[in-house]
Write an enzyme that holds these catalytic residues in place. Structure first.
Site, PDB file in Angstrom:
ATOM      1  N   ASP A   1       1.038  -1.198  -0.011  1.00 48.56           N
ATOM      2  CA  ASP A   1      -0.123   0.063   0.119  1.00 48.56           C
ATOM      3  C   ASP A   1       1.030   1.431   0.036  1.00 48.56           C
ATOM      4  OD1 ASP A   1      -2.655   1.531   0.502  1.00 48.56           O
ATOM      5  OD2 ASP A   1      -1.605   1.721   2.615  1.00 48.56           O
ATOM      6  N   LEU A   2       0.414   2.183  -0.406  1.00 46.40           N
ATOM      7  CA  LEU A   2       1.299   3.495  -0.556  1.00 46.40           C
ATOM      8  C   LEU A   2       1.096   4.342   0.748  1.00 46.40           C
ATOM      9  CD1 LEU A   2       3.283   5.379  -2.250  1.00 46.40           C
ATOM     10  CD2 LEU A   2       1.423   6.333  -3.154  1.00 46.40           C
ATOM     11  N   ASP A   3      -0.188   4.948   0.940  1.00 43.65           N
ATOM     12  CA  ASP A   3      -0.072   5.994   1.994  1.00 43.65           C
ATOM     13  C   ASP A   3      -0.070   5.307   3.324  1.00 43.65           C
ATOM     14  OD1 ASP A   3      -0.799   8.097   3.709  1.00 43.65           O
ATOM     15  OD2 ASP A   3      -2.869   7.868   3.381  1.00 43.65           O
TER      16      ASP A   3
ATOM     17  N   THR B   1       1.153  10.373   3.407  1.00 44.86           N
ATOM     18  CA  THR B   1       0.487  11.413   2.729  1.00 44.86           C
ATOM     19  C   THR B   1      -0.795  11.716   3.425  1.00 44.86           C
ATOM     20  OG1 THR B   1      -0.270   9.666   1.293  1.00 44.86           O
ATOM     21  CG2 THR B   1       1.225  11.210   0.395  1.00 44.86           C
TER      22      THR B   1
ATOM     23  N   LYS C   1      -8.345   7.047   5.807  1.00 45.34           N
ATOM     24  CA  LYS C   1      -7.287   6.220   5.293  1.00 45.34           C
ATOM     25  C   LYS C   1      -7.568   5.107   4.591  1.00 45.34           C
ATOM     26  CE  LYS C   1      -4.137   8.041   8.932  1.00 45.34           C
ATOM     27  NZ  LYS C   1      -3.269   7.734   9.933  1.00 45.34           N
ATOM     28  N   GLY C   2      -6.896   4.954   3.411  1.00 46.77           N
ATOM     29  CA  GLY C   2      -7.394   3.803   2.550  1.00 46.77           C
ATOM     30  C   GLY C   2      -8.653   4.019   1.853  1.00 46.77           C
TER      31      GLY C   2
ATOM     32  N   ARG D   1     -11.247   8.818  -3.012  1.00 48.16           N
ATOM     33  CA  ARG D   1     -11.304  10.287  -2.831  1.00 48.16           C
ATOM     34  C   ARG D   1     -12.907  10.600  -2.733  1.00 48.16           C
ATOM     35  NH1 ARG D   1      -9.203  13.255  -7.893  1.00 48.16           N
ATOM     36  NH2 ARG D   1      -7.479  11.808  -7.234  1.00 48.16           N
TER      37      ARG D   1
ATOM     38  N   SER E   1      -2.493   0.562  -4.405  1.00 48.46           N
ATOM     39  CA  SER E   1      -3.028   1.771  -3.536  1.00 48.46           C
ATOM     40  C   SER E   1      -4.322   2.331  -4.143  1.00 48.46           C
ATOM     41  CB  SER E   1      -1.874   2.921  -3.868  1.00 48.46           C
ATOM     42  OG  SER E   1      -2.388   4.241  -3.609  1.00 48.46           O
ATOM     43  N   ALA E   2      -4.993   2.756  -3.460  1.00 52.54           N
ATOM     44  CA  ALA E   2      -6.360   3.538  -3.870  1.00 52.54           C
ATOM     45  C   ALA E   2      -6.180   4.827  -4.324  1.00 52.54           C
ATOM     46  CB  ALA E   2      -7.174   3.642  -2.619  1.00 52.54           C
ATOM     47  N   SER E   3      -4.770   5.364  -4.575  1.00 50.44           N
ATOM     48  CA  SER E   3      -4.702   6.820  -4.851  1.00 50.44           C
ATOM     49  C   SER E   3      -4.398   6.945  -6.297  1.00 50.44           C
ATOM     50  CB  SER E   3      -3.464   7.434  -4.259  1.00 50.44           C
ATOM     51  OG  SER E   3      -3.122   8.635  -4.711  1.00 50.44           O
TER      52      SER E   3
ATOM     53  N   ASN F   1      -3.144   9.611  -7.191  1.00 46.93           N
ATOM     54  CA  ASN F   1      -1.836  10.377  -7.328  1.00 46.93           C
ATOM     55  C   ASN F   1      -0.741   9.568  -7.220  1.00 46.93           C
ATOM     56  OD1 ASN F   1      -2.943  13.174  -7.977  1.00 46.93           O
ATOM     57  ND2 ASN F   1      -4.266  12.623  -5.964  1.00 46.93           N
TER      58      ASN F   1
ATOM     59  N   LYS G   1     -10.993  -1.158  -1.718  1.00 44.03           N
ATOM     60  CA  LYS G   1     -10.613  -1.804  -0.581  1.00 44.03           C
ATOM     61  C   LYS G   1     -11.996  -1.855   0.229  1.00 44.03           C
ATOM     62  CE  LYS G   1      -5.605  -0.670  -1.281  1.00 44.03           C
ATOM     63  NZ  LYS G   1      -4.546   0.120  -0.581  1.00 44.03           N
TER      64      LYS G   1
ATOM     65  N   GLU H   1      -0.014  -3.430   4.717  1.00 50.02           N
ATOM     66  CA  GLU H   1      -1.237  -2.574   4.568  1.00 50.02           C
ATOM     67  C   GLU H   1      -1.367  -1.641   5.983  1.00 50.02           C
ATOM     68  OE1 GLU H   1      -3.779  -0.851   3.702  1.00 50.02           O
ATOM     69  OE2 GLU H   1      -4.045  -1.449   1.747  1.00 50.02           O
ATOM     70  N   ASP H   2      -1.615  -0.548   6.231  1.00 48.97           N
ATOM     71  CA  ASP H   2      -1.969   0.320   7.291  1.00 48.97           C
ATOM     72  C   ASP H   2      -3.329   0.457   7.567  1.00 48.97           C
ATOM     73  OD1 ASP H   2      -2.231   2.284   5.256  1.00 48.97           O
ATOM     74  OD2 ASP H   2      -2.374   3.618   6.834  1.00 48.97           O
TER      75      ASP H   2
HETATM   76  P1  B16 Z   1      -6.221  10.198  -4.159  1.00 48.00           P
HETATM   77  P2  B16 Z   1      -3.479   4.396   0.113  1.00 48.00           P
HETATM   78  C1  B16 Z   1      -5.359   6.186  -0.233  1.00 48.00           C
HETATM   79  O1  B16 Z   1      -4.148   5.717  -0.417  1.00 48.00           O
HETATM   80  C2  B16 Z   1      -5.448   7.072   1.076  1.00 48.00           C
HETATM   81  O2  B16 Z   1      -5.119   6.461   2.158  1.00 48.00           O
HETATM   82  C3  B16 Z   1      -6.900   7.779   1.056  1.00 48.00           C
HETATM   83  O3  B16 Z   1      -6.666   8.695   2.349  1.00 48.00           O
HETATM   84  C4  B16 Z   1      -6.967   8.537  -0.120  1.00 48.00           C
HETATM   85  O4  B16 Z   1      -8.586   9.060  -0.025  1.00 48.00           O
HETATM   86  C5  B16 Z   1      -7.034   7.505  -1.449  1.00 48.00           C
HETATM   87  O5  B16 Z   1      -5.672   7.052  -1.450  1.00 48.00           O
HETATM   88  C6  B16 Z   1      -7.473   8.407  -2.597  1.00 48.00           C
HETATM   89  O6  B16 Z   1      -6.437   9.225  -2.862  1.00 48.00           O
HETATM   90  O7  B16 Z   1      -7.300  11.331  -4.005  1.00 48.00           O
HETATM   91  O8  B16 Z   1      -4.821  10.416  -4.304  1.00 48.00           O
HETATM   92  O9  B16 Z   1      -6.591   9.419  -5.415  1.00 48.00           O
HETATM   93  O10 B16 Z   1      -3.684   4.148   1.417  1.00 48.00           O
HETATM   94  O11 B16 Z   1      -4.435   3.386  -0.774  1.00 48.00           O
HETATM   95  O12 B16 Z   1      -2.428   4.268  -0.917  1.00 48.00           O
HETATM   96 MG    MG Z   2      -2.805   2.946   3.287  1.00 48.01          MG
END
Ligand code: B16
Ligand code: MG
Length: 214
Positions: free
Chosen positions: A8-10, A16, A44-45, A48, A113-115, A117, A144, A168-169
């Site tokens: 996982d990233l964040d 982040t 977290k996780g 958006r 990661s869900a991000s 970015n 997730k 994973e966190d």
């Molecule tokens: P974005 P992960 C998640 O990252 C964050 O924990 C979560 O807070 C955020 O809303 C999500 O990514 C989406 O991020 O707005 O950049 O698309 O923990 O899955 O790496």
């Molecule tokens: Mg995370």
């Protein structure tokens, strides 16, 4: 036998969450309500749009789908102004060293990661090259605890889920990893992450021998 690590990233590679917090808090203030650090834990996780739904629920505010798109874009623009300034100094302790150790020992690596970015963040951290496969929010449609992100990672690596370990966190991420049939190492509080096979404070506590012993 462990053949791949999926990260996982964040909260695992980088924090982040602090930038997400500032950007969501600014948006809440514009709508005249407060958003606390405790509230931020709920995001977290979470994707958006689902995060925005939680924020609006906290503020007791209803918005149309078009308004929500505008608010999410505004939050993301603010968030990106922070991540575009990130440097490799922000990599969490032990993360880069463990990724390199995986490489040296022929353990495949993936990001899950869900991000949306994630590519920008990895590039700012100069970590992109240490991942064989990157699955992020632009490549998945189910959040997730759905296992999609991790199953796609294993598939892209060509490695069976039973040979993968996820780091994973977030509780939802641990559930996703287990639903994918993978082992899962939780990063954070053992009480809240009690579904994980094993919990550590951070990747600085991980090394290749621990991985083989999982
Ligand atoms: P974005 P992960 C998640 O990252 C964050 O924990 C979560 O807070 C955020 O809303 C999500 O990514 C989406 O991020 O707005 O950049 O698309 O923990 O899955 O790496
Ligand atoms: Mg995370």
């Amino acid at each position: 036998m462990i053949k791949a690590c999926i990260f996982d990233l964040d909260g695992v590679i980088v924090d982040t969450a602090k930038y997400h917090y500032i950007a969501w808090k600014d948006l809440a203030h514009e709508m005249n309500f407060d958003f606390t650090e405790k509230d931020n834990e709920r995001l977290k996780g979470v994707s958006r749009m689902a995060s925005l739904d939680i924020l609006l629920e906290i503020g007791h505010i209803n918005k149309t789908p078009q308004e929500k798109e505008r608010l999410a874009a505004k939050k993301n623009e603010n968030y990106r102004s922070y991540i575009l300034k990130m440097t490799p100094d922000e990599i969490l302790p032990g993360a880069a060293a463990f990724l390199k150790e995986c490489r040296d020992n022929k353990i495949a690596t993936a990001l899950g990661s869900a991000s949306k970015n994630a590519m920008t963040i990895l590039s700012r951290l100069q970590l992109t090259q240490l991942f064989d496969v990157i699955i992020d929010g632009t490549k998945t449609s189910k959040a997730k605890p759905d296992p999609e992100v991790f199953l796609k990672g294993a598939e892209a690596l060509g490695i069976s889920p039973t040979n993968c370990v996820v780091f994973e966190d977030a509780e939802a991420g641990i559930e996703a990893a287990l639903a994918a049939g993978m082992k899962c190492v939780g990063i954070g509080n053992p009480k809240t992450l009690n579904k994980a096979n094993f919990v550590i404070d951070g990747l600085h506590q991980m090394n290749i021998q621990h991985l083989y012993n999982l």
